[in-house]
Enzyme design. Structure first.
Site, short mmCIF file in Angstrom:
data_model
loop_
_atom_site.label_atom_id
_atom_site.label_comp_id
_atom_site.label_asym_id
_atom_site.label_seq_id
_atom_site.Cartn_x
_atom_site.Cartn_y
_atom_site.Cartn_z
N ASN A 8 -55.79 -24.90 -68.52
CA ASN A 8 -56.53 -25.84 -67.67
C ASN A 8 -56.11 -25.78 -66.20
OD1 ASN A 8 -54.16 -27.40 -67.42
ND2 ASN A 8 -54.74 -28.77 -69.09
N ARG A 65 -14.67 -17.31 -91.36
CA ARG A 65 -16.00 -16.69 -91.25
C ARG A 65 -16.28 -15.81 -92.46
NH1 ARG A 65 -15.86 -11.34 -87.48
NH2 ARG A 65 -13.64 -10.85 -87.64
N GLU A 91 -31.49 -16.80 -79.66
CA GLU A 91 -30.94 -17.97 -80.36
C GLU A 91 -31.92 -19.14 -80.40
OE1 GLU A 91 -27.64 -15.38 -79.03
OE2 GLU A 91 -29.31 -16.32 -77.94
N SER A 109 -40.78 -31.38 -75.64
CA SER A 109 -40.00 -30.45 -74.84
C SER A 109 -40.76 -29.13 -74.89
CB SER A 109 -38.59 -30.29 -75.43
OG SER A 109 -37.82 -29.45 -74.61
N HIS A 166 -51.33 -39.26 -71.23
CA HIS A 166 -51.85 -38.02 -70.62
C HIS A 166 -53.29 -37.77 -71.08
CE1 HIS A 166 -47.48 -37.63 -70.41
NE2 HIS A 166 -47.65 -36.76 -69.43
N PHE A 185 -22.95 -19.18 -78.21
CA PHE A 185 -24.34 -18.86 -77.95
C PHE A 185 -25.30 -19.93 -78.47
CE2 PHE A 185 -22.74 -14.25 -78.47
CZ PHE A 185 -22.11 -14.32 -77.23
N HIS A 215 -51.79 -35.93 -63.38
CA HIS A 215 -51.09 -35.66 -64.63
C HIS A 215 -50.31 -36.89 -65.09
CE1 HIS A 215 -49.01 -33.02 -67.57
NE2 HIS A 215 -47.96 -33.80 -67.33
N ASP A 257 -11.58 -11.10 -76.08
CA ASP A 257 -12.96 -11.01 -75.59
C ASP A 257 -13.21 -11.84 -74.33
OD1 ASP A 257 -13.89 -9.17 -77.35
OD2 ASP A 257 -14.75 -10.61 -78.76
N HIS A 287 -47.44 -33.79 -75.00
CA HIS A 287 -47.89 -34.90 -74.16
C HIS A 287 -49.38 -35.20 -74.37
CE1 HIS A 287 -48.39 -31.15 -71.91
NE2 HIS A 287 -49.38 -31.72 -71.27
#
Length: 612
Positions: free
Chosen positions: A177, A308, A356, A116, A28, A381, A253, A413, A68
């Site tokens: 850009n 827990r 999260e 990412s 790139h 989650f 690109h 739930d 990149h």
């Protein structure tokens, strides 16, 4: 450097970005060329870094969020003497440390793996949190972002969190850009559109021409002097700057320039300038290092304790023994029980609220600074943050993740709150460790063990209370298991973990009353799995039944099956798992409806023997 020298350094970075991409035949370069002046000024005038000591506690930290644009980063490495020209031209080649997107596995000067998009700023927030609240070392965190990635929601999770924490040691430099991969970005060159968004989150903003080195210099200086809030520098740039055939043109690109030699000549030819960033100040590390063994809390046999609850108490105890332990939670600390750590060690607790992605990213950032993070939320989650977990693995970062309220056993739930994919998700991560305890003492031991492991470590905890079946001195090595029932007359083996261990034990008792002996294995280490014990059970009993409060794909059953994929005969195997979409019901009703309670396990055992 004076203005002319800064301009020349920017051109050098462009030239080397073009050359590296040309040698690779991919890359790139145009995305690197747009940000070259920004990098040149930062490196020459504002970045404090001992290049010979990347672990220096006073070093500023740089995160290339637009990963990149790695040719630009590697060209900067060459300018400071970390990379020779011959190595620069190995970009993207087999065995080269200069990968298509940078990773710290190969390069100690890289803070975190990027590529990412939308992750650099959230991780930068974590690093800045370490500097501000823990290390107190005065270093700054500079994050170079692309404008395309500002469409990612994780960027705005980071923006709000940074403002809330008053991270004035954090600066986002946005390379606006205008061009993304397939065309123009959402806001093009409208700097004010981006400024309004950052300002709404409480950031100080500066809008500049990203090719005016004096303006860049002033903006970076302003960021360093701004107190009480993070700074976003919004720089209008041109993709492919300096080469007429590619400058500000769509459709280029991720492509090397067609005629690199002509482009290099148009940019003024090769330069070989060497620069040295400013030395960081002498800094004394303040945070503690591991000192001795932690004594986990102890629970009495027969007590009824939720795993827990054991997690929260064990983590608080670990925090007392080790000053490098930090905890993060996603505004469910009263449910995950991370609040117990917060009460005892508030200076090392980070409330990330319902964000999260930012929670996991902050854990990654804290880990890069030598802290040992435990990040907890509902298992369901964590799926939102899986890409951050994946990238943490690529970085080689060690973080501990804890998913509570897993499976149908949470009860009323309903399915939106039930983690039924988490074991598969975490098992699929490279180098991960996946643990699923069934009682309080086991949980406490595994919480302490996790601190010393490498890579991604995942612990699954349960909402409901369960009986304590192990003594406080029992050991639970990673990769091990526990055989809870065994005899020479066993006709089958029940393999379970977590909540289904207790159901399997009850099923074994029921079968024994009918004259059917069943071995029971607590497979608390789901990855790595105890192949030796499983293979012995298969040889001695002939039949295996796996029972899991999880979807059938990728969880405990698949982990057990993996133990028999070395060419040896596969035993008769039945997998009990959650195969329907649950609704709302009591935990007992949920387990029965899913076919993973004691009654269902015993029935499956009888049927399996009949078939055999």
């Amino acid at each position: 450097m004076n203005t002319a020298e800064l301009v020349e350094l920017g051109q050098q970075l462009r030239v080397d970005s073009v050359r590296a991409s040309d040698a690779a035949g991919s890359g790139h370069p145009t995305s690197s060329m747009s940000a070259a002046d920004l990098m040149a000024v930062l490196l020459a005038h504002h970045f404090r870094y001992d290049v010979d000591r990347p672990a220096h506690p006073g070093n500023d930290r740089f995160v290339l969020s637009k990963g990149h644009a790695s040719p630009l980063l590697y060209s900067a490495f060459k300018a400071v003497g970390l990379v020779e020209d011959a190595e620069l031209l190995t970009f993207r080649a087999l065995g080269s440390a200069l990968e298509g997107h940078p990773t710290p596995r190969r390069l100690p000067w890289v803070e975190t793996a990027t590529g990412s998009l939308g992750q650099g700023l959230p991780v930068g927030v974590g690093i800045a949190l370490a500097g501000k609240r823990l290390d107190r070392a005065g270093y700054r965190v500079w994050v170079l972002c692309g404008d395309s990635e500002l469409a990612e929601g994780s960027v705005w999770e980071a923006a709000e969190h940074a403002s809330y924490e008053h991270l004035d040691n954090l600066t986002a430099i946005v390379d606006v850009n205008r061009l993304g991969q397939r065309g123009t970005t959402r806001h093009g060159h409208d700097l004010d559109a981006y400024a309004r968004r950052f300002q709404a989150f409480g950031w100080h903003t500066v809008e500049i021409d990203g090719h005016d080195v004096d303006a860049i210099d002033r903006a970076l200086g302003q960021a360093r002097s701004t107190a009480g809030q993070p700074t976003a520098i919004l720089a209008r740039t041109l993709k492919g700057k300096g080469v007429a055939s590619v400058q500000d043109r769509e459709g280029l690109h991720g492509k090397p320039l067609k005629n690199a030699e002509e482009a290099v000549a148009e940019l003024g030819g090769r330069r070989e300038a060497r620069i040295r960033p400013q030395e960081p100040p002498a800094v004394r590390m303040l945070h503690a290092v591991p000192a001795g063994e932690s004594e986990p809390p102890e629970f009495g046999l027969g007590e009824t304790i939720a795993t827990r609850d054991a997690y929260g108490r064990a983590l608080a105890a670990l925090g007392s023994a080790r000053g490098d332990i930090v905890a993060l939670d996603g505004e469910v600390g009263d449910s995950t029980r991370a609040e117990l750590f917060a009460k005892e060690h508030p200076d090392r607790y980070f409330e990330c609220y319902i964000a999260e992605q930012q929670m996991v990213a902050a854990a990654v950032g804290l880990a890069t600074r030598g802290w040992v993070p435990y990040a907890a939320t509902f298992a369901a989650f964590l799926t939102r943050a899986h890409d951050f977990v994946r990238m943490a693995s690529i970085s080689g970062t060690g973080i501990n993740l804890v998913g509570s309220h897993a499976g149908v056993a949470i009860g009323q739930d309903g399915p939106s709150q039930m983690g039924l994919e988490d074991l598969a998700m975490m098992r699929a991560v490279y180098g991960s460790t996946v643990l699923y305890p069934c009682d309080a003492n086991q949980t406490a031991r595994l919480v302490a063990t996790m601190a010393g492991l490498d890579g991604i470590r995942y612990l699954r905890t349960t909402r409901g209370a369960s009986p304590v079946i192990y003594g406080p001195d029992e050991e639970f090595p990673v990769g091990g298991s526990k055989v809870l029932r065994s005899s020479g007359q066993d006709r089958m083996t029940l393999v379970a973990a977590g909540v289904t261990v207790h159901e399997a034990l009850a099923a074994a008792d029921a079968l024994e009353r009918e004259g059917i002996r069943a071995r029971v294995i607590d497979l608390y280490s789901v990855k790595p799995v105890d192949r030796t014990v499983l293979r012995r059970a298969a040889e001695e009993t002939g039949c295996l039944i796996t029972v899991e409060d999880h979807h059938e794909e990728g969880g405990l059953g698949d982990a057990v099956l993996d133990a028999f994929l070395d060419g040896r005969p596969v035993p008769r195997l039945r997998r009990l798992a959650v195969r329907t979409m649950p609704g709302s019901a009591s935990p007992e009703e949920q387990l029965h409806a899913a076919g993973i309670d004691a009654v269902s396990i015993a029935a499956a055992g009888r049927l399996l023997l009949t078939e055999a």
